[in-house]
Design a protein around this motif. Sequence first.
Motif, short mmCIF file in Angstrom:
data_model
loop_
_atom_site.label_atom_id
_atom_site.label_comp_id
_atom_site.label_asym_id
_atom_site.label_seq_id
_atom_site.Cartn_x
_atom_site.Cartn_y
_atom_site.Cartn_z
N GLN A 163 85.45 63.50 -104.43
CA GLN A 163 85.31 64.90 -104.81
C GLN A 163 85.71 65.04 -106.27
OE1 GLN A 163 87.63 67.70 -102.55
NE2 GLN A 163 86.94 69.43 -103.77
N GLU A 164 84.84 65.66 -107.05
CA GLU A 164 85.11 65.96 -108.45
C GLU A 164 84.90 67.45 -108.64
OE1 GLU A 164 83.81 61.92 -110.76
OE2 GLU A 164 82.21 63.29 -110.18
N GLY A 165 85.97 68.18 -108.85
CA GLY A 165 85.86 69.63 -108.92
C GLY A 165 85.46 70.16 -107.55
N LEU A 166 84.38 70.91 -107.49
CA LEU A 166 83.89 71.46 -106.22
C LEU A 166 82.77 70.62 -105.61
CD1 LEU A 166 83.80 75.23 -107.20
CD2 LEU A 166 85.54 74.04 -105.87
N THR A 167 82.36 69.54 -106.29
CA THR A 167 81.22 68.74 -105.84
C THR A 167 81.70 67.49 -105.10
OG1 THR A 167 79.91 69.49 -107.71
CG2 THR A 167 79.16 67.51 -106.59
N HIS A 168 81.09 67.24 -103.93
CA HIS A 168 81.36 66.05 -103.14
C HIS A 168 80.22 65.06 -103.36
CE1 HIS A 168 84.68 67.87 -100.90
NE2 HIS A 168 83.96 68.97 -100.93
N SER A 169 80.57 63.82 -103.66
CA SER A 169 79.57 62.78 -103.93
C SER A 169 79.84 61.56 -103.07
CB SER A 169 79.61 62.36 -105.40
OG SER A 169 79.37 63.45 -106.25
N ALA A 170 78.78 60.83 -102.77
CA ALA A 170 78.89 59.56 -102.06
C ALA A 170 78.51 58.45 -103.03
CB ALA A 170 77.96 59.54 -100.85
N VAL A 171 79.14 57.30 -102.87
CA VAL A 171 78.77 56.12 -103.66
C VAL A 171 77.95 55.24 -102.73
CG1 VAL A 171 79.59 54.15 -104.97
CG2 VAL A 171 80.85 56.32 -105.05
N LEU A 172 76.65 55.12 -103.05
CA LEU A 172 75.70 54.45 -102.16
C LEU A 172 75.13 53.21 -102.82
CD1 LEU A 172 73.99 57.75 -101.09
CD2 LEU A 172 75.49 56.37 -99.67
N SER A 173 74.89 52.17 -102.03
CA SER A 173 74.31 50.92 -102.53
C SER A 173 72.79 51.01 -102.51
CB SER A 173 74.75 49.75 -101.68
OG SER A 173 76.14 49.59 -101.77
N GLY A 174 72.18 50.46 -103.53
CA GLY A 174 70.73 50.51 -103.60
C GLY A 174 70.16 49.17 -103.96
N PRO A 175 68.87 49.06 -104.00
CA PRO A 175 67.92 50.11 -103.66
C PRO A 175 67.74 50.23 -102.16
CG PRO A 175 66.75 48.16 -104.37
CD PRO A 175 68.22 47.86 -104.51
N GLY A 176 67.33 51.42 -101.72
CA GLY A 176 67.09 51.65 -100.31
C GLY A 176 67.28 53.10 -99.93
N THR A 177 66.99 53.39 -98.68
CA THR A 177 67.13 54.75 -98.19
C THR A 177 68.54 54.94 -97.62
OG1 THR A 177 66.28 54.15 -96.02
CG2 THR A 177 64.68 54.94 -97.64
N PHE A 178 68.94 56.20 -97.49
CA PHE A 178 70.25 56.49 -96.91
C PHE A 178 70.16 57.76 -96.09
CE2 PHE A 178 70.33 58.64 -101.02
CZ PHE A 178 70.80 59.89 -100.70
N SER A 179 71.12 57.89 -95.18
CA SER A 179 71.29 59.09 -94.38
C SER A 179 72.79 59.31 -94.24
CB SER A 179 70.63 58.93 -93.02
OG SER A 179 70.77 60.12 -92.27
N VAL A 180 73.27 60.47 -94.70
CA VAL A 180 74.69 60.78 -94.70
C VAL A 180 74.91 62.02 -93.84
CG1 VAL A 180 76.61 61.53 -96.17
CG2 VAL A 180 75.03 59.79 -96.99
N SER A 181 75.95 61.98 -93.00
CA SER A 181 76.34 63.12 -92.16
C SER A 181 77.72 63.59 -92.58
CB SER A 181 76.36 62.74 -90.69
OG SER A 181 75.07 62.41 -90.26
N LEU A 182 77.85 64.88 -92.83
CA LEU A 182 79.12 65.45 -93.26
C LEU A 182 79.54 66.55 -92.28
CD1 LEU A 182 78.07 65.97 -96.99
CD2 LEU A 182 79.36 64.05 -96.07
N ASN A 183 80.74 66.44 -91.71
CA ASN A 183 81.32 67.52 -90.93
C ASN A 183 82.04 68.43 -91.92
OD1 ASN A 183 80.57 66.77 -88.29
ND2 ASN A 183 82.17 65.22 -88.29
N VAL A 184 81.67 69.71 -91.93
CA VAL A 184 82.16 70.62 -92.96
C VAL A 184 82.73 71.90 -92.36
CG1 VAL A 184 80.56 69.75 -94.70
CG2 VAL A 184 79.89 71.66 -93.26
N ALA A 185 83.48 72.62 -93.18
CA ALA A 185 84.01 73.93 -92.81
C ALA A 185 84.14 74.75 -94.08
CB ALA A 185 85.36 73.80 -92.13
#
Length: 179
Positions: free
Chosen positions: A91-113
């Motif tokens: 998390q940087e400020g208000l933005t949440h980021s993922a560090v993903l390995s490439g090349p390729g496709t990804f699917s990320v699931s986030l439980n949020v509130a």
Amino acid sequence: PGSPGTVTLSLTEYNRLSELAIRKPTTAQPAPLPYVLSRAGFNLRVEDQSIVGLINVDGSVFENGATKVPLISNWTVLDAKQTINPLPFMQEGLTHSAVLSGPGTFSVSLNVASPLTIEAGRASFLITAPAASSSVLFLDLPGNHANVRVEPGLITSRKTENGHTLIEATLEPGRPTRI
């Protein structure tokens, strides 16, 4: 016509093919961005004075190695998962980021509130949809026939079931939407 197994070409066609064979192949241009988000799906429900649920983000990483991919802003992330690999998350400020390995496709699931903003006679919340090709919201609200507006966005389905109002809406990518 020549003997079987031979081909007859005109001189101009032969010269054109010879020139193509001499040319060096052009190298592929790198992608303008190291990643792309193809779909964001919000599956949310109102509980007490909060909005909780699951956000699924799909996309592709184009570069080799680790790439930081901004996913969502203005949410409290309770859990983050990736379908195949462990998910480094920051998390940087208000933005949440993922560090993903490439090349390729990804699917990320986030439980949020997130908290609801409660005003006289109404409650609202703000979603900033990621800059994905499509962003879809599925919202479960308590009560029959709740009056719901999505600004900007488009409600594509509204139904009432077991004392809940179920909304499906399309959100504008990359823009804040007030529900």
